[in-house]
Design an enzyme around this catalytic site. Sequence first.
Site, short mmCIF file in Angstrom:
data_model
loop_
_atom_site.label_atom_id
_atom_site.label_comp_id
_atom_site.label_asym_id
_atom_site.label_seq_id
_atom_site.Cartn_x
_atom_site.Cartn_y
_atom_site.Cartn_z
CE LYS A 71 -4.01 -1.88 2.74
NZ LYS A 71 -5.04 -1.58 1.57
NE ARG A 102 -10.74 -9.93 -2.07
CZ ARG A 102 -11.33 -9.02 -2.98
NH1 ARG A 102 -11.60 -9.56 -4.22
NH2 ARG A 102 -11.28 -7.69 -2.80
#
Length: 496
Positions: A274, A348
């Site tokens: 990120k 996920r």
Amino acid sequence: MQFAYAKSSAAIKADALIVPVFEGGNSLNDYAYGDKLKKLFVKGDFEGKSGQRLALPSAGSVAATRVVLLGMGKRNKASAQTFGEAIAGYFRGGHVDGSKLKHVAIALESVVGLKNAGGEALGRWGAEGVLLGSYHFDRLFTRKEKIKHTASKVTLAGGPEAQLKKGVAYGSATAEFTGYARDLVNEPSNRMNPATMAKFAQDMAKKIPGLTCKILKKPEITKLKMGAFLAVNAGSDIPAHLVILEWKGGKAGEKPIAFVGKGLTFDSGGYDIKPAAGMLGMKMDMGGGAATIAALGAIAKLKLKVNAVGVVPCTENLINGSAYHPGSVITSMSGQTIEIGNTDAEGRLILCDALTYTQKQYKPRVIVDMATLTGAQVVALGNKVVGIMSNDDKVAKQLQDSFEAVGENGWRLPLDEFYDKQLDTPIADMKNIGGNPGTITAGLFLQRFINEGQKWAHLDIAGPCMNEAEGWRLWSAKSATGSPVRSLVQFAETYK
Ligand code: BES
Ligand code: MN
Ligand code: ZN
């Protein structure tokens, strides 16, 4: 916080008496001492508008030392929720310096009889307003002057005592556990890691009779073949922990309601790293797990007559020589293979194995998973509306109703199958990214791990987990919200 009760507000010797006042008409007439209050301020200085507050010396008008006029807005729009949120605003507002205002009384005469405001509802919203409004995460300050004082006693006056007490017991529990969810999220990730998060759940369970907590460590997770969860954990020096909480308040043999929460204690993005601005704040990526743990605590504390389980996979998403790569193909617990399109779509991956485990172990009546899953949720719905996705219309509706009942917001997004194809890849069963719409393709990814006939919903709380803005409703400014703990408790209590 000690809650006490009194028959009428005029005679209470408190440091302050809070007087809820509606906008328009002659609302101070709701109170026997209304005429005396009117003489304490210049007409026009206070109109009872929502958010308005005026603190005055009581000058003998009532037995309390001070009077605080609390604006409630228009009466025909007001409910117990309006009352709770106005109270939260006052306690958050900073003039409750507990070193001066140790004992605060609240006059209920004008709010008894509002729509949806029986004694129980008022007690519940009152307690939640007081406790969540005065929430501060101040344990990391060493300088005393930075710590805000909160009143130690609150008297509810002029309402039906027995019902108020019931409501206060309920609201005190939901507020207490919502507060724990806030604490867990507010804690920085060097202090709140997979091991300390699991320990919190275990310590919490020890204090609540009937709530059991089991922690599966890395060897057991490996034995279960949770290859997706382990792939995310591979880049971290702290081993993965799987937290499992069980509450059996319902009929013996009845299948439980299951909550599953993302417990990602720090999300660097992994090799798909990120940018700095996006990484800062990623201590909150365990907000779904925090809400799951806190909801199980509240359900058990309230002795709700349901069977419920909470499952929380806890890990960091970091980068070392063992970290998973973009392009890796991993095998999930379900047996399905996943190509890693992006190591930052890690939530996920830990959830899909937790969902497989939960279905296999419990065959739940319904599963609700929750996660700070996608930045796209923040784009679509902002930080005040949770994204609800579900394979069942009734479950989606009951979730939305539960959110509404407690003053949170949820909005359903469609899991349309034409977007599901975007998860296909030529080299494995699926990939972990599906492009736009990002929140929905993440939901569709999770749905690929839900068995035929299993009722299931997914909540994307990326925005609502942390309030970056000013205080709002029961939330504090720039702090974890504890959402959706109160909605989950409501859902567990009402789900049919
Ligand atoms: N934890 C983030 C999602 C997130 C973003 C939560 C902002 C709160 C605020 C999640 O793991 C993530 O990184 N998602 C990616 C997915 C993408 C790579 C498909 C995202 O949303 O950008
Ligand atoms: Mn991520
Ligand atoms: Zn994440």
